[in-house]
Design a protein around this motif. Structure first.
Motif, PDB file in Angstrom:
ATOM      1  N   UNK A 261      71.626 -57.133 -71.012  1.00 11.62           N
ATOM      2  CA  UNK A 261      70.252 -57.380 -71.447  1.00 11.62           C
ATOM      3  C   UNK A 261      70.118 -58.700 -72.199  1.00 11.62           C
ATOM      4  N   UNK A 262      71.214 -59.185 -72.775  1.00 12.55           N
ATOM      5  CA  UNK A 262      71.116 -60.408 -73.580  1.00 12.55           C
ATOM      6  C   UNK A 262      72.156 -61.462 -73.235  1.00 12.55           C
ATOM      7  N   UNK A 263      73.219 -61.096 -72.526  1.00 14.08           N
ATOM      8  CA  UNK A 263      74.258 -62.061 -72.144  1.00 14.08           C
ATOM      9  C   UNK A 263      73.949 -62.590 -70.751  1.00 14.08           C
ATOM     10  N   UNK A 264      73.223 -63.681 -70.683  1.00 10.76           N
ATOM     11  CA  UNK A 264      72.838 -64.293 -69.413  1.00 10.76           C
ATOM     12  C   UNK A 264      73.912 -65.321 -69.054  1.00 10.76           C
ATOM     13  N   UNK A 265      74.616 -65.096 -67.939  1.00  8.42           N
ATOM     14  CA  UNK A 265      75.757 -65.960 -67.606  1.00  8.42           C
ATOM     15  C   UNK A 265      75.413 -67.445 -67.619  1.00  8.42           C
ATOM     16  N   UNK A 266      76.178 -68.193 -68.406  1.00  8.80           N
ATOM     17  CA  UNK A 266      76.004 -69.634 -68.478  1.00  8.80           C
ATOM     18  C   UNK A 266      74.849 -70.101 -69.331  1.00  8.80           C
ATOM     19  N   UNK A 267      73.996 -69.171 -69.751  1.00  3.46           N
ATOM     20  CA  UNK A 267      72.837 -69.536 -70.568  1.00  3.46           C
ATOM     21  C   UNK A 267      72.987 -69.082 -72.011  1.00  3.46           C
ATOM     22  N   UNK A 268      73.320 -67.810 -72.207  1.00  5.68           N
ATOM     23  CA  UNK A 268      73.488 -67.304 -73.570  1.00  5.68           C
ATOM     24  C   UNK A 268      74.924 -66.852 -73.844  1.00  5.68           C
ATOM     25  N   UNK A 269      75.757 -66.800 -72.808  1.00  8.41           N
ATOM     26  CA  UNK A 269      77.152 -66.377 -72.960  1.00  8.41           C
ATOM     27  C   UNK A 269      77.923 -66.756 -71.704  1.00  8.41           C
ATOM     28  N   UNK A 270      79.245 -66.739 -71.798  1.00  3.62           N
ATOM     29  CA  UNK A 270      80.087 -66.825 -70.614  1.00  3.62           C
ATOM     30  C   UNK A 270      80.506 -65.398 -70.272  1.00  3.62           C
ATOM     31  N   UNK A 271      80.161 -64.961 -69.076  1.00  7.51           N
ATOM     32  CA  UNK A 271      80.345 -63.560 -68.688  1.00  7.51           C
ATOM     33  C   UNK A 271      81.452 -63.441 -67.654  1.00  7.51           C
ATOM     34  N   UNK A 272      82.394 -62.533 -67.925  1.00  7.38           N
ATOM     35  CA  UNK A 272      83.512 -62.252 -67.029  1.00  7.38           C
ATOM     36  C   UNK A 272      83.201 -60.952 -66.296  1.00  7.38           C
ATOM     37  N   UNK A 273      83.176 -61.012 -64.989  1.00  7.94           N
ATOM     38  CA  UNK A 273      82.813 -59.808 -64.219  1.00  7.94           C
ATOM     39  C   UNK A 273      83.826 -58.687 -64.411  1.00  7.94           C
ATOM     40  N   UNK A 274      85.106 -59.029 -64.375  1.00  7.38           N
ATOM     41  CA  UNK A 274      86.158 -58.021 -64.515  1.00  7.38           C
ATOM     42  C   UNK A 274      86.962 -58.313 -65.780  1.00  7.38           C
ATOM     43  N   UNK A 275      87.206 -57.301 -66.617  1.00 10.39           N
ATOM     44  CA  UNK A 275      87.898 -57.537 -67.898  1.00 10.39           C
ATOM     45  C   UNK A 275      89.412 -57.672 -67.740  1.00 10.39           C
ATOM     46  N   UNK A 276      89.804 -58.762 -67.099  1.00  8.84           N
ATOM     47  CA  UNK A 276      91.225 -59.043 -66.920  1.00  8.84           C
ATOM     48  C   UNK A 276      91.623 -60.226 -67.796  1.00  8.84           C
TER      49      UNK A 276
END
Length: 326
Positions: A261-276
């Motif tokens: 809801x708040x972690x927009x990839x590249x805009x508000x956070x860097x998001x990792x699809x898989x937690x590896x």
């Protein structure tokens, strides 16, 4: 409205903050909010302006709205006298999830991902009530100490595998070999009836500091000591620590779990699809090498998370409750 909520305790874990903060907001908005727990004793770590009573007294009152997120309290929740009852889903994949979804209740979810999952899997109408954050508690403060250290902050409840703390530690270990100025910061609080101490479970070669049982008044300071915050959760509803880090102006690396809801990839956070660890390490390194990106994500992240105050969540729930009573 007269609103009731059931909790198994009022300690600083298990999603308790949601009900305390929302209770305060409902009282401020002129409603009566009664929190029922086994002991009926107020919390010691956060001011609560609602009423708190023992669960055994709940059947003696009539309520407009009743809320519950705790599967272990279903036997108390189902007979509770209330015009409308909502089960508020805050976690994905509980063994009793399907059973609850088949009960004659109304349903809420604390994140878009969780609401979508429940609707897709069980065909139920699950209304969205995401949030929240308390900006008076969580806000940027001055970073202190060595500017040479690159500090990675994460939650410290290592024994909860779905929190992914062990994955963050492994990611930090991969990077520490290359960047010896990395330092790992962790935090947690005591859990009632829990014999395991996460500090004793921490085994890593990365320089680290574990902050234990900090008062709420010090949490903004702690978040602000970090250069970035990392979350590797899965099956989360709403990720409180990630939201708190953003509110404190800390750039974030996270999974989508509990954050979409708040972690927009590249805009508000860097998001990792898989937690590896390898993927987490790549995103952490990207931020470590790019100070301007850290600043941009920190500013955008704080602006975004302030849309999800407890005040906003209470207003959303108030609207849902009023419509349910018509």
């Amino acid at each position: 409205m007269k609103i009731a909520a059931l909790l198994p305790h009022v300690e600083i874990f298990g999603g308790v903050r949601r009900y305390l903060e929302l209770g305060n907001e409902f009282v401020r908005r002129g409603h009566q909010f009664i929190l029922y727990t086994p002991e009926g004793v107020p919390p010691s770590w956060l001011e609560f302006n609602g009423e708190i009573r023992p669960i055994l007294s709940a059947s003696k009152e009539n309520h407009d709205i009743a809320l519950c997120s705790e599967y272990s309290l279903l036997s108390d929740f189902l007979p509770l006298p209330a015009k409308v009852k909502f089960f508020y889903f805050v976690l994905a994949g509980h063994p009793l999830e399907k059973k609850v979804a088949r009960l004659p209740l109304q349903f809420l979810a604390n994140s878009s991902g969780l609401a979508r999952r429940l609707t897709r899997r069980y065909g139920i109408r699950c209304q969205l009530a995401p949030g929240g954050i308390n900006p008076t508690l969580f806000h940027p403060e001055a970073r202190e100490g060595s500017k040479e250290e690159f500090r990675i902050l994460c939650y410290g409840r290592i024994y909860r595998r779905r929190k992914g703390i062990h994955l963050v530690i492994k990611a930090a270990e991969r990077l520490w070999r290359k960047y010896p100025n990395i330092k790992l910061l962790l935090f947690d609080s005591p859990v009632k009836n829990e014999a395991r101490d996460p500090r004793k479970l921490l085994k890593t070669s990365v320089p680290n500091e574990f902050f234990w049982d900090l008062p709420q008044s010090k949490m903004a300071w702690l978040y602000s000591q970090a250069d970035l915050f990392v979350s590797a959760e899965w099956r989360a509803g709403w990720s409180n620590p990630t939201a708190e880090a953003m509110a404190c102006g800390v750039p974030v690396v996270c999974t989508p779990s509990g954050t979409e809801d708040f972690a927009i990839p590249g805009e508000t956070a860097l998001v990792v699809r898989w937690p590896l660890p390898i993927f987490l390490a790549r995103k952490i390194e990207q931020l470590k090498k790019n100070e301007s990106l850290r600043k941009r994500l920190a500013e955008a992240g704080r602006q975004k998370i302030l849309e999800f105050t407890w005040e906003a969540t209470a207003a959303r729930l108030e609207e849902i409750f009023v419509h349910s009573l018509v």
